[in-house]
Design an enzyme around this catalytic site. Structure first.
Site, PDB file in Angstrom:
ATOM      1  N   LEU A  64     -60.515 -86.403 -53.904  1.00  0.00           N
ATOM      2  CA  LEU A  64     -61.295 -85.567 -54.822  1.00  0.00           C
ATOM      3  C   LEU A  64     -62.359 -84.785 -54.058  1.00  0.00           C
ATOM      4  CD1 LEU A  64     -61.765 -88.197 -57.692  1.00  0.00           C
ATOM      5  CD2 LEU A  64     -59.866 -86.631 -57.296  1.00  0.00           C
ATOM      6  N   PRO A  65     -62.971 -83.768 -54.712  1.00  0.00           N
ATOM      7  CA  PRO A  65     -63.900 -82.911 -53.963  1.00  0.00           C
ATOM      8  C   PRO A  65     -65.163 -83.602 -53.430  1.00  0.00           C
ATOM      9  CG  PRO A  65     -63.151 -81.821 -55.976  1.00  0.00           C
ATOM     10  CD  PRO A  65     -62.663 -83.232 -56.051  1.00  0.00           C
ATOM     11  N   THR A  98     -64.147 -86.726 -48.948  1.00  0.00           N
ATOM     12  CA  THR A  98     -65.354 -86.762 -48.109  1.00  0.00           C
ATOM     13  C   THR A  98     -66.553 -86.802 -49.046  1.00  0.00           C
ATOM     14  OG1 THR A  98     -64.269 -85.425 -46.426  1.00  0.00           O
ATOM     15  CG2 THR A  98     -66.672 -85.591 -46.308  1.00  0.00           C
ATOM     16  N   LYS A 173     -67.089 -89.024 -40.535  1.00  0.00           N
ATOM     17  CA  LYS A 173     -66.553 -87.747 -41.036  1.00  0.00           C
ATOM     18  C   LYS A 173     -67.633 -86.651 -41.075  1.00  0.00           C
ATOM     19  CE  LYS A 173     -64.059 -84.713 -43.240  1.00  0.00           C
ATOM     20  NZ  LYS A 173     -63.117 -83.883 -42.512  1.00  0.00           N
ATOM     21  N   LYS A 248     -70.923 -78.611 -48.793  1.00  0.00           N
ATOM     22  CA  LYS A 248     -71.166 -79.982 -49.268  1.00  0.00           C
ATOM     23  C   LYS A 248     -71.288 -80.952 -48.084  1.00  0.00           C
ATOM     24  CE  LYS A 248     -67.617 -82.226 -49.752  1.00  0.00           C
ATOM     25  NZ  LYS A 248     -66.460 -83.089 -49.715  1.00  0.00           N
TER      26      LYS A 248
HETATM   27  P1  NAD Z   1     -59.387 -79.242 -53.670  1.00  0.00           P
HETATM   28  O1  NAD Z   1     -60.543 -78.705 -54.422  1.00  0.00           O
HETATM   29  O2  NAD Z   1     -58.276 -78.339 -53.238  1.00  0.00           O
HETATM   30  O3  NAD Z   1     -58.692 -80.442 -54.517  1.00  0.00           O
HETATM   31  C1  NAD Z   1     -59.398 -81.412 -55.232  1.00  0.00           C
HETATM   32  C2  NAD Z   1     -58.581 -81.741 -56.485  1.00  0.00           C
HETATM   33  O4  NAD Z   1     -59.211 -82.824 -57.171  1.00  0.00           O
HETATM   34  C3  NAD Z   1     -58.506 -80.572 -57.468  1.00  0.00           C
HETATM   35  O5  NAD Z   1     -57.135 -80.259 -57.711  1.00  0.00           O
HETATM   36  C4  NAD Z   1     -59.207 -81.105 -58.727  1.00  0.00           C
HETATM   37  O6  NAD Z   1     -58.643 -80.643 -59.935  1.00  0.00           O
HETATM   38  C5  NAD Z   1     -59.004 -82.601 -58.572  1.00  0.00           C
HETATM   39  N1  NAD Z   1     -59.937 -83.444 -59.316  1.00  0.00           N
HETATM   40  C6  NAD Z   1     -61.295 -83.366 -59.370  1.00  0.00           C
HETATM   41  N2  NAD Z   1     -61.787 -84.363 -60.146  1.00  0.00           N
HETATM   42  C7  NAD Z   1     -60.723 -85.074 -60.583  1.00  0.00           C
HETATM   43  C8  NAD Z   1     -60.577 -86.234 -61.413  1.00  0.00           C
HETATM   44  N3  NAD Z   1     -61.621 -86.865 -61.923  1.00  0.00           N
HETATM   45  N4  NAD Z   1     -59.322 -86.696 -61.651  1.00  0.00           N
HETATM   46  C9  NAD Z   1     -58.238 -86.072 -61.135  1.00  0.00           C
HETATM   47  N5  NAD Z   1     -58.315 -84.983 -60.331  1.00  0.00           N
HETATM   48  C10 NAD Z   1     -59.529 -84.485 -60.068  1.00  0.00           C
HETATM   49  O7  NAD Z   1     -60.010 -80.017 -52.423  1.00  0.00           O
HETATM   50  P2  NAD Z   1     -59.273 -80.400 -51.051  1.00  0.00           P
HETATM   51  O8  NAD Z   1     -59.368 -79.261 -50.106  1.00  0.00           O
HETATM   52  O9  NAD Z   1     -57.951 -81.022 -51.356  1.00  0.00           O
HETATM   53  O10 NAD Z   1     -60.297 -81.518 -50.525  1.00  0.00           O
HETATM   54  C11 NAD Z   1     -60.356 -82.815 -51.086  1.00  0.00           C
HETATM   55  C12 NAD Z   1     -61.323 -83.641 -50.252  1.00  0.00           C
HETATM   56  O11 NAD Z   1     -60.872 -83.691 -48.896  1.00  0.00           O
HETATM   57  C13 NAD Z   1     -62.755 -83.075 -50.224  1.00  0.00           C
HETATM   58  O12 NAD Z   1     -63.677 -84.133 -50.253  1.00  0.00           O
HETATM   59  C14 NAD Z   1     -62.798 -82.334 -48.895  1.00  0.00           C
HETATM   60  O13 NAD Z   1     -64.112 -82.252 -48.390  1.00  0.00           O
HETATM   61  C15 NAD Z   1     -61.891 -83.193 -48.044  1.00  0.00           C
HETATM   62  N6  NAD Z   1     -61.208 -82.511 -46.925  1.00  0.00           N
HETATM   63  C16 NAD Z   1     -60.627 -81.293 -47.093  1.00  0.00           C
HETATM   64  C17 NAD Z   1     -59.982 -80.678 -46.007  1.00  0.00           C
HETATM   65  C18 NAD Z   1     -59.314 -79.324 -46.142  1.00  0.00           C
HETATM   66  O14 NAD Z   1     -58.942 -78.748 -45.104  1.00  0.00           O
HETATM   67  N7  NAD Z   1     -59.131 -78.788 -47.360  1.00  0.00           N
HETATM   68  C19 NAD Z   1     -59.930 -81.320 -44.770  1.00  0.00           C
HETATM   69  C20 NAD Z   1     -60.496 -82.578 -44.640  1.00  0.00           C
HETATM   70  C21 NAD Z   1     -61.133 -83.169 -45.727  1.00  0.00           C
END
Ligand code: NAD
Length: 298
Positions: A64-65, A98, A173, A248
């Site tokens: 999740l975000p 994260t 992280k 964030k």
């Molecule tokens: P994203 O915004 O693409 O996806 C997050 C998903 O979570 C969304 O589809 C949203 O609808 C869903 N969501 C939110 N609350 C929810 C709930 N209560 N129940 C069900 N679904 C829910 O984000 P992302 O890029 O996939 O990143 C996710 C995490 O990974 C973040 O913490 C980010 O910091 C970390 N991260 C991202 C990357 C990257 O390159 N994108 C790399 C490393 C770490």
């Protein structure tokens, strides 16, 4: 193994698909109907709710975000029950989001009180690593819980590190992402300077990649459009790792630095630069679009 996967965004979607490909039985959920539709079309079994997805799961994974989403999902709030009420005792929960280390510890303690094991396992490697199954996992929690998680993590990642007790994965992280945020701005500045002097960004990128300025952004994630076909820069900065997510993480790093009285001047400056970039309307673009802050208008 029966695995519930919650959060099917840029990272969670391809991670869940890799577990499916490896032969696990998945039940996935996302609040976004679009995300569910997209992943459902790729063969991922979608549940009607998070509670339904965890009903008979042996392992629950969340991606999740931010802290508020993880706390809201597992602990509930505003009259809504948390998912920990629906997860059976003995289940292993892996949170790969994260988030703040303190939130990880709080949720892990609440899980433990219900007989549910929980580790924090944030990742590095970007969406490319999520698709290829080559992520790096930084784990905080008990060794025995990491060993239970290992066969599942190995299907999504190439490197698994045990950083320490609950929350330690998150600390590792934010140190990594603070460095990445700084590196991306530095890489953008150097490329913009070269281009302003008439250099070809492809040639300059290759020179720096093989010189002392070489870094992950130049290797895998060049911020200049057209230099690297696979990088978000060449796709109008769509997908990838959102500027607001980087913001964030830099905020988490600064909060942590204040708590332990660490000096992180470049991390603080990087946070301000990504904040300005977000305020300019670029929060949803990949973080490498920070190049726009330093690029000469064409
Ligand atoms: P994203 O915004 O693409 O996806 C997050 C998903 O979570 C969304 O589809 C949203 O609808 C869903 N969501 C939110 N609350 C929810 C709930 N209560 N129940 C069900 N679904 C829910 O984000 P992302 O890029 O996939 O990143 C996710 C995490 O990974 C973040 O913490 C980010 O910091 C970390 N991260 C991202 C990357 C990257 O390159 N994108 C790399 C490393 C770490």
């Amino acid at each position: 193994m029966k695995i519930a996967f919650i959060g099917l965004g840029n990272m969670g979607g391809p991670m869940a698909l890799n577990l499916l490909k490896a032969g696990h039985t998945l039940s996935a959920f996302d609040l976004s109907a679009d995300a569910c539709r997209k992943l459902g079309a790729e063969g991922l079994p979608i549940a009607k709710s998070a509670a339904e997805s965890v009903a008979d799961a042996e392992v629950v994974i969340s991606m999740l975000p931010a802290s508020a989403h993880v706390e809201g999902l597992f602990l509930g709030g505003g009259g809504k029950p948390g998912l920990l009420d629906s997860i059976r005792a003995g289940t292993l929960v892996i949170d790969s989001s994260t988030i703040a280390a303190a939130t990880s510890r709080k949720v892990a303690e609440a899980a433990q009180a219900k007989g549910i094991a929980m580790i924090d396992a944030p990742v590095s490697g970007g969406t490319g690593g999520a698709i290829a199954g080559t992520l790096t996992f930084m784990v905080g929690g008990e060794t025995r819980d990491l060993e239970r998680a290992r066969p599942v993590l190995e299907k999504m990642g190439a490197n698994i590190f045990h950083a320490g007790a609950a929350g330690a994965g998150q600390t590792a992280k934010i140190c990594n992402n603070m460095l990445l945020g700084i590196l991306m701005i530095g890489t953008s500045e150097a490329l913009a300077l070269g281009v302003a002097n008439g250099l070809d960004p492809k040639v300059l990128s290759e020179i720096m990649r093989r010189s002392s300025g070489g870094n992950w952004a130049l290797e895998k994630y060049n911020p200049m459009p057209g230099v690297m076909e696979t990088s978000p820069a060449s796709k109008n900065y769509a997908g990838g790792f959102g500027t607001d997510l980087m913001l964030k993480d830099l905020g988490l790093a600064q909060e942590n630095a204040a708590a332990v009285r660490a000096a992180t001047p470049l991390g603080g400056l990087a946070r301000s630069l990504y904040a300005a970039h977000s305020l300019a309307g670029h929060g949803a673009l990949d973080f490498s679009s920070v190049l726009k802050l330093v690029q000469k208008p064409s």
